[in-house]
Design a protein around this motif. Sequence first.
Motif, PDB file in Angstrom:
ATOM      1  N   ALA A 114      -4.967 -21.566   3.224  1.00 32.92           N
ATOM      2  CA  ALA A 114      -6.390 -21.396   2.904  1.00 32.92           C
ATOM      3  C   ALA A 114      -7.228 -22.548   3.419  1.00 32.92           C
ATOM      4  N   ASP A 115      -6.599 -23.688   3.717  1.00 30.55           N
ATOM      5  CA  ASP A 115      -7.335 -24.855   4.190  1.00 30.55           C
ATOM      6  C   ASP A 115      -7.330 -25.000   5.706  1.00 30.55           C
ATOM      7  N   ALA A 213       9.134  -7.701   0.528  1.00 30.05           N
ATOM      8  CA  ALA A 213       7.925  -8.338   1.049  1.00 30.05           C
ATOM      9  C   ALA A 213       6.801  -8.203   0.041  1.00 30.05           C
ATOM     10  N   SER A 214       6.059  -9.272  -0.166  1.00 31.74           N
ATOM     11  CA  SER A 214       4.855  -9.233  -0.987  1.00 31.74           C
ATOM     12  C   SER A 214       3.699  -9.753  -0.151  1.00 31.74           C
ATOM     13  N   VAL A 215       2.558  -9.085  -0.252  1.00 33.45           N
ATOM     14  CA  VAL A 215       1.374  -9.445   0.531  1.00 33.45           C
ATOM     15  C   VAL A 215       0.223  -9.709  -0.421  1.00 33.45           C
ATOM     16  N   GLU A 216      -0.505 -10.786  -0.200  1.00 33.25           N
ATOM     17  CA  GLU A 216      -1.644 -11.101  -1.052  1.00 33.25           C
ATOM     18  C   GLU A 216      -2.724 -11.800  -0.234  1.00 33.25           C
ATOM     19  N   PRO A 217      -3.992 -11.641  -0.644  1.00 29.88           N
ATOM     20  CA  PRO A 217      -5.065 -12.346   0.064  1.00 29.88           C
ATOM     21  C   PRO A 217      -5.110 -13.815  -0.344  1.00 29.88           C
ATOM     22  N   TYR A 218      -5.380 -14.675   0.610  1.00 31.74           N
ATOM     23  CA  TYR A 218      -5.666 -16.069   0.279  1.00 31.74           C
ATOM     24  C   TYR A 218      -7.152 -16.383   0.444  1.00 31.74           C
ATOM     25  N   TRP A 219      -7.888 -15.401   1.024  1.00 35.75           N
ATOM     26  CA  TRP A 219      -9.337 -15.582   1.197  1.00 35.75           C
ATOM     27  C   TRP A 219      -9.987 -14.211   1.306  1.00 35.75           C
TER      28      TRP A 219
END
Length: 633
Positions: A114-115, A213-219
């Motif tokens: 995210a950075d 598999a796991s998918v997630e938003p970071y932004w």
Amino acid sequence: MSGIAGILVPPGGRPLAASDLDAMARALGGEEAGPPLLLDEGRAAFVVRGRAGYDSGLASRRVGNAVLGLAFFGRLTAPPPAAGDEGDSGPGRGGAPLQALLSLWLDRGPSCVADLRGEFALAVYDGRDKTLHLATDRIRIQPLVTADRPDQFLFGSHMAALLASPVPFAPTLDAGALLDVVASSVVSAPRTIFREVDKLPAGHRLAFRNGRASVEPYWEPDFTRADGASPERLATATRDALAAAVHDRLARDGAGSYGAFLSGGVDSTTVTGLLTKESGGRIATFSIGFSEERFNELQYARVAASTFHTRHTEYFVTPRDTEDAVLAVAESFDEPFANASAVPTYYCAKVAREHGVATLYAGDGGDELFAGNQRYADGRVFEPYDRVPRWLRDPILTPAIAAAGRIVPHPLFVKAGKYVRRASLPPAERIVSYDFWNVVPPAAFATADLMAAAAGWRPAAMVIRHHDRAHATTALDRHLYLDLKITISDNDVPKVARMCERAGVAVRFPFLDERVVDVATRVPARIKMRGGELRTFFKDAYKDLLPVETRTKSKHGFGLPISGWLKSDPGLRAMMRDLVLSPRSVDRGYFRREALEDVVRRHEEDATPYYGTVLWNLMVIELWHRRVLDGRR
């Protein structure tokens, strides 16, 4: 092509050897970038292929008894946060701070993505917990696709790399995705044209651990943070952010040969002006024209070129150019991609390369961040009706006006009837109310076999999903959120990036810099547009930079008069009939022949480009089959 790719094998599977990735590396194309990186005794393997204008590399580090491995492709506009001068002891190349990224990962774990600032496709294998991590940048300028198979987990910047894996992989066509291309020209993430392959969405990360598999938003773009600052302060913040975006990219590009797409619109003219100010010299600009005046915007490009004293080059795209380029376009994408403006984009990038330009700056994203598309003004027309109390609107007003439109044949009543019919739709469905599948029912166009294979598919499902889940509180901001997700991430950015790649140039997107996106999402909707006037805030912010002709013009862009050419040009007309109506095409069993013939007839009779766009979509689908899919059978 270029990018990263890799394989993860399950416990007990045959360990990977370097030669197992040879075909994947060749499928990525690009420039040779050294041998694959083997990790965890061959349990995981990464490969990278570079190209000019981008950073790429592989790196690894031992952590206790485990190994951390990394693959990177893209271009960061700032060093990783708190990155020390580690020195790249791994096989990193092209200036990517690979060891600094590994240090950041060890300190922060997956949250560190995210950075990161800039564009990237990133893969990390953490041998400590046997986990593969993937991430793509906030806009998905650098894409990743994945395939979770029982005997291997595959990822790559290009689908061709997955199809070249050492374990045979023959994915099956996704019928719903095919129907999406017919109506909207593209397949939206996370879907792809194949059932077994997924796109990693923009601003998301994936973790593959213990066979799952796991998918997630970071932004996510967040339009709920409307700033109470004055328009003047917001304008200053916008100018500062966009100037920094141009400065940082130009600083990374150094003394290389660069230029700009110049359509003559607000965005490309702004980028041209900022590049001129930042460089202090005459930059190269490139424009596309057509003999069809309605599609021509060259007069505005010439105004901008004259204002900023650029070294300007124009190229007129012809129907013959389109015939010549359509195969290159079909081969440049992982799946059917039918945005016809890819053709002029390709020629613009090709001409730039022929003039010695290595990097082009593009204005994509400005309209979707600062409300510059006509569809936003069209949406504003319905806002007064949405504010009518439902107890009055739904049971009384809407039926009464609709009935008057049917009974009284006066144009005013007919228009009012059409208005209330659209106004009474839910906002997301209103946006797609002119979608092809709302004009021609899918079951009347597609064969029964294709409809059965597409069970569960719904027209415009991703449009409605993004709109309804938007981080926004106003109708305009919901539409902007939707367009960032689909128009930008799924359509415009892939179009420009792949066509530039095909032409051999790098491309930069200053408007899609995270600082510009951040300030744009904080500008209140009521300021972005005054009434139905587009881009009022942005034009006011840049009134001292933009020529008056640019500020007052209507929206155009790098369009293509393909609908008219499919009627008037013998070569393209013959190509269309072969790709849409030939036995080879019809015998695929996707679409009913009588329905295809009906679309051709409607196109001949209709003065608008509506059915021409559908025909182009069908042409690209068939071309992709012939050039990409049939060769694998």
